[in-house]
Design an enzyme around this catalytic site. Structure first.
Site, PDB file in Angstrom:
ATOM      1  N   HIS A 403       0.840  -1.209   0.000  1.00 53.40           N
ATOM      2  CA  HIS A 403       0.000   0.000   0.000  1.00 53.40           C
ATOM      3  C   HIS A 403       0.872   1.255   0.000  1.00 53.40           C
ATOM      4  O   HIS A 403       0.647   2.182  -0.791  1.00 53.40           O
ATOM      5  CB  HIS A 403      -0.909  -0.021   1.230  1.00 53.40           C
ATOM      6  CG  HIS A 403      -1.852   1.138   1.308  1.00 53.40           C
ATOM      7  ND1 HIS A 403      -3.154   1.061   0.881  1.00 53.40           N
ATOM      8  CD2 HIS A 403      -1.680   2.416   1.737  1.00 53.40           C
ATOM      9  CE1 HIS A 403      -3.754   2.226   1.063  1.00 53.40           C
ATOM     10  NE2 HIS A 403      -2.865   3.070   1.575  1.00 53.40           N
ATOM     11  N   GLU A 404       1.882   1.276   0.875  1.00 54.46           N
ATOM     12  CA  GLU A 404       2.731   2.463   0.971  1.00 54.46           C
ATOM     13  C   GLU A 404       3.594   2.637  -0.271  1.00 54.46           C
ATOM     14  O   GLU A 404       3.842   3.761  -0.710  1.00 54.46           O
ATOM     15  CB  GLU A 404       3.614   2.364   2.227  1.00 54.46           C
ATOM     16  CG  GLU A 404       2.841   2.345   3.536  1.00 54.46           C
ATOM     17  CD  GLU A 404       1.876   3.507   3.671  1.00 54.46           C
ATOM     18  OE1 GLU A 404       2.229   4.626   3.246  1.00 54.46           O
ATOM     19  OE2 GLU A 404       0.764   3.309   4.191  1.00 54.46           O
ATOM     20  N   HIS A 407       1.873   4.436  -2.993  1.00 53.85           N
ATOM     21  CA  HIS A 407       1.808   5.896  -2.842  1.00 53.85           C
ATOM     22  C   HIS A 407       2.956   6.600  -3.566  1.00 53.85           C
ATOM     23  O   HIS A 407       2.895   7.809  -3.790  1.00 53.85           O
ATOM     24  CB  HIS A 407       1.830   6.278  -1.361  1.00 53.85           C
ATOM     25  CG  HIS A 407       0.496   6.173  -0.696  1.00 53.85           C
ATOM     26  ND1 HIS A 407      -0.644   6.740  -1.219  1.00 53.85           N
ATOM     27  CD2 HIS A 407       0.116   5.568   0.465  1.00 53.85           C
ATOM     28  CE1 HIS A 407      -1.666   6.498  -0.416  1.00 53.85           C
ATOM     29  NE2 HIS A 407      -1.235   5.772   0.599  1.00 53.85           N
ATOM     30  N   GLU A 426      -5.557   7.491  -1.612  1.00 56.92           N
ATOM     31  CA  GLU A 426      -5.810   6.285  -0.826  1.00 56.92           C
ATOM     32  C   GLU A 426      -6.579   5.209  -1.593  1.00 56.92           C
ATOM     33  O   GLU A 426      -6.348   4.014  -1.395  1.00 56.92           O
ATOM     34  CB  GLU A 426      -6.556   6.651   0.463  1.00 56.92           C
ATOM     35  CG  GLU A 426      -5.797   7.591   1.379  1.00 56.92           C
ATOM     36  CD  GLU A 426      -4.457   7.031   1.849  1.00 56.92           C
ATOM     37  OE1 GLU A 426      -4.174   5.846   1.587  1.00 56.92           O
ATOM     38  OE2 GLU A 426      -3.685   7.790   2.461  1.00 56.92           O
TER      39      GLU A 426
END
Length: 746
Positions: A403-404, A407, A426
């Site tokens: 997930h990170e 980003h 997000e």
């Protein structure tokens, strides 16, 4: 003076007047004091005049044009071509277009090689009279407004950059023609030349920025602080063009500042780190917070020997001993990035070298770990992971890392032009998390489909619960609707609901954004959709976008979707501008139950509920170990199993005991243990109260919901447990979490 906002609206103000002046570079020089729990020192800001309010200088000459001065006429639905951070390390070969020389590059965008232009263009959004506007006309002095909160500002002064030896080398002779040689104009001209150096001269730029930041002051400036801002003026200066373009601010943070967390590590040693709080870094240093304000920075941080300073810089810093017991650490970033991405963590950290990690991994797995060679260029940008994701196997940690990492593309390389559109960051990261994690596990097509459908069901259940237990206004992905992306004449704006404490714990932007992207992928076809996503990343890399930028490009790329009635407007109406669960998500839910992984869980739920009924009917009859055979489940399957059992009205203590032993729930990851704690609380299973206490102490951010569960049962033992745990953990909790829990308990 700063206009007071309505505190009932819980809106976060962004007061920096970026339309008048933009910070192009920060130089921080700080000391970390663990005893006083303060960070103190100075910050030098190098500024450029904004294009929308360009003025002539007091000498009657037109001020030196900044790269922000090339205005781009665009409709509100068109992208604003603004450079963002390039997450890989900055290469000295990257080139900037020098817009101070040529104004023909207005339509330039970043290409595949990730080149960024220096062009800061006007957004083209119609301005509106806003209470946040600062008047800068008539006979009033010009006010530079910075975003600032919880800081003690001690002094502000102009920096005499003209006093730096050899600085005249920066000024091109052609630029001096017809320019007034007054000292103040010369200083501003020097700053302009410094901040507009092309990227292949970034080392030279950092060198001169360091020298300029150490130059003496040449006069104090008048300043005042409000709740959310720092206002600076120079007597008699009425235009941004004449305002000093290099200023030094001496300040201290406050122990209670909301951007900085003073705490201890797992060994009880002091540490401090910046928090991803709603107010970002404005309680760490005075800055410009609006998304359009992108800058480079460099920082020297001093601390006691024994501590390690980590920052989100492009270099791997080596400490320099200044005197006995004091070390200095230096980091820099040479690509423009939001002030909110400035990150620091100071503590007794232990560094794990890449080579040692490679060798350890090979030993543990008995395989050669496929890591890049040591010659590969790494950027030490920081990802903060909660300790909650580390225990209990690799699943939770792996998905959070994915997930990170996502980003890097959505949130950094491509940013939201309006912070209320959190889903752009997000939602994309949540959607890509599954794709990255499947690739990392090297799964087959069927395994990928099974995992992703199980995950979709879990997220749907989470969204359903959130919609049922939150305010409708907080469920909307575009709360400003048609006003999204607009700001006032000065550049000031507000983040709608940005200060609502409960919003921090909501995942609606993650979940509805994820389901929108999943729905589009299903409609278009995953292969075509991912191809369009890659095209979007290439086209908008280094830019700030609104929802319509992505949606318009996607639909234009797939013309047949217009024929089926799928339009930007219909997506706004059905997904982004309304509360609740979108209808397409409700319709899709049936297919998830047919997934093999879900059906397997359903079978196990049936076994547990049937066994529970038998035990309750015959309380004296003991449950034999070989009576029922339960299958081992994946972590996400365990989450679904426990959530399903939570829907049962009553589970007897023996079932709960067997449940914990069968799946070794105390050793599972935090997502599983959270559901186990919910079962313990619901059924008042006292042997499990120790697990609840452990969770509330060690998994504070995830445990907030459990406090409410402990209180709602109106059980004396549970309420005592809640208050006991809160008393022990309160000083280590962030302010928003502590506030929400305190409202539950008292």
């Amino acid at each position: 003076m700063e206009t007071q906002l309505d505190p009932m609206k819980d809106d976060l103000p962004l007061l920096a007047n970026t339309s008048y002046m933009l910070v192009k570079h920060y130089v921080l020089d700080l000391d970390v004091d663990f005893k006083g729990k303060v960070i103190e020192g100075s910050i030098v800001l190098f500024l450029e005049t904004g294009s929308q309010h360009r003025k002539t200088s007091s000498a009657g000459k037109e001020c030196c044009q900044s790269q922000f001065d090339e205005t781009c006429e665009m409709r509100a639905s068109e992208p604003c071509h603004i450079p963002m951070i390039n997450v890989p390390t900055c290469s000295s070969k990257t080139e900037y277009n020098d817009f101070a020389i040529s104004g023909k590059e207005e339509e330039a965008t970043a290409d595949e090689s990730s080149n960024h232009s220096n062009n800061e263009q006007a957004s083209g959004i119609s301005s509106s009279k806003d209470p946040c506007d600062i008047e800068n006309h008539g006979n009033k002095d010009f006010l530079l407004v910075l975003d600032c909160c919880d800081l003690a500002v001690l002094k502000v002064e102009e920096v005499d950059v003209a006093a730096v030896s050899g600085i005249e080398k920066l000024i091109r002779p052609a630029k001096l023609t017809g320019v007034s040689q007054e000292l103040e104009n010369l200083r501003n001209q020097i700053v302009h030349e410094l901040v507009t150096l092309p990227a292949d001269r970034w080392k030279e730029q950092l060198h001169y920025s360091t020298l300029c930041s150490q130059a003496p002051g040449c006069g104090e400036l008048v300043f005042s602080t409000g709740t959310w801002s720092l206002e600076i003026r120079k007597s008699g200066i009425q235009t941004p063009a004449d305002f000093p373009h290099a200023i030094r601010i001496w300040y201290k943070t406050k122990p209670e500042g909301r951007s900085v967390a003073w705490t201890t590590d797992q060994s009880g040693r002091p540490c401090v780190y910046t928090m991803g709080s709603p107010i970002n870094n404005r309680a760490l240093f005075p800055c410009q917070e609006p998304p359009i304000a992108l800058s480079t920075w460099q920082a020297s941080v001093r601390t006691a020997a024994g501590f390690v300073v980590l920052m989100s810089g492009e270099n791997s810093a080596e400490p320099v001993q200044l005197r006995e017991g004091v070390l200095s650490w230096y980091y820099y970033v040479s690509m423009p990035m939001p002030a909110s991405t400035f990150t620091v963590a100071v503590g007794c950290w232990q560094e794990v070298k890449q080579q040692s990690f490679k060798q350890t991994a090979a030993i543990e797995t008995n395989t050669e770990f496929p890591l890049p060679s040591s010659q590969t260029d790494f950027s030490p940008h920081i990802i903060f992971l909660s300790q909650s994701v580390l225990p209990g196997g690799s699943h939770l940690c792996g998905t959070r890392l994915c997930h990170e990492i996502a980003h890097a593309w959505f949130g950094l390389a491509i940013g939201a032009r309006d912070w209320t559109e959190e889903w752009i960051s997000e939602g994309f990261a949540t959607f890509l998390e599954d794709i990255f994690w499947a690739r990392a596990q090297q799964l087959s097509h069927d395994e990928i489909k099974g995992q992703q459908e199980l995950k979709a069901l879990l997220r749907w259940r989470r969204l359903r619960d959130e919609v049922q237990n939150s305010e409708e206004e907080l469920q909307v992905l575009r709360p400003k609707k048609e006003s999204t992306g607009e700001f006032s004449e000065s550049g000031a704006s507000v983040v709608k609901y940005g200060l609502k404490a409960e919003k921090i714990f909501m995942q609606v932007h993650y979940l509805k954004g994820y389901f929108l992207l999943r729905s589009l992928a299903k409609t278009i076809g995953e292969v075509s959709y991912l191809a369009s996503l890659r095209k979007f990343v290439v086209k908008f890399h280094g830019q700030l976008v609104l929802s319509q930028d992505f949606l318009s490009m996607l639909l234009e790329d797939i013309p047949k979707q217009k024929e089926s009635g799928l339009t930007v407007e219909s997506i706004f109406q059905n997904w982004l501008d309304t509360s609740g669960i979108p209808k397409p998500v409700l319709d899709e839910g049936v297919t998830w139950k047919e997934c093999q992984l879900v059906q397997q869980v359903s079978g196990e739920v049936t076994k547990w509920t049937q066994t529970n009924r038998r035990i309750r009917k015959s309380s004296k009859k003991k449950m034999k170990q070989d009576e029922v055979v339960f299958q081992q489940l994946l972590p996400d399957q365990l989450v679904l199993l426990l959530e399903s059992l939570l829907e049962e009205k009553t589970l007897c203590p023996r079932i709960l005991q067997c449940l914990e032993r069968t799946y070794q729930l105390r050793e599972q990851d935090a997502e599983v243990r959270h559901r186990w704690c919910e079962l313990v609380i619901k059924h008042k299973y006292e042997p499990g109260y120790g697990d609840v206490e452990r969770f509330l102490r060690e998994d504070q951010a995830m445990g907030v919901y459990l406090y409410g569960e402990l209180m709602v049962n109106e059980d004396a033992k549970q309420q005592e447990l809640a208050r006991k745990c809160f008393a022990a953990a309160q000083e280590h909790m962030d302010a928003s979490s502590a506030k929400v829990v305190a409202e539950m308990l008292f």
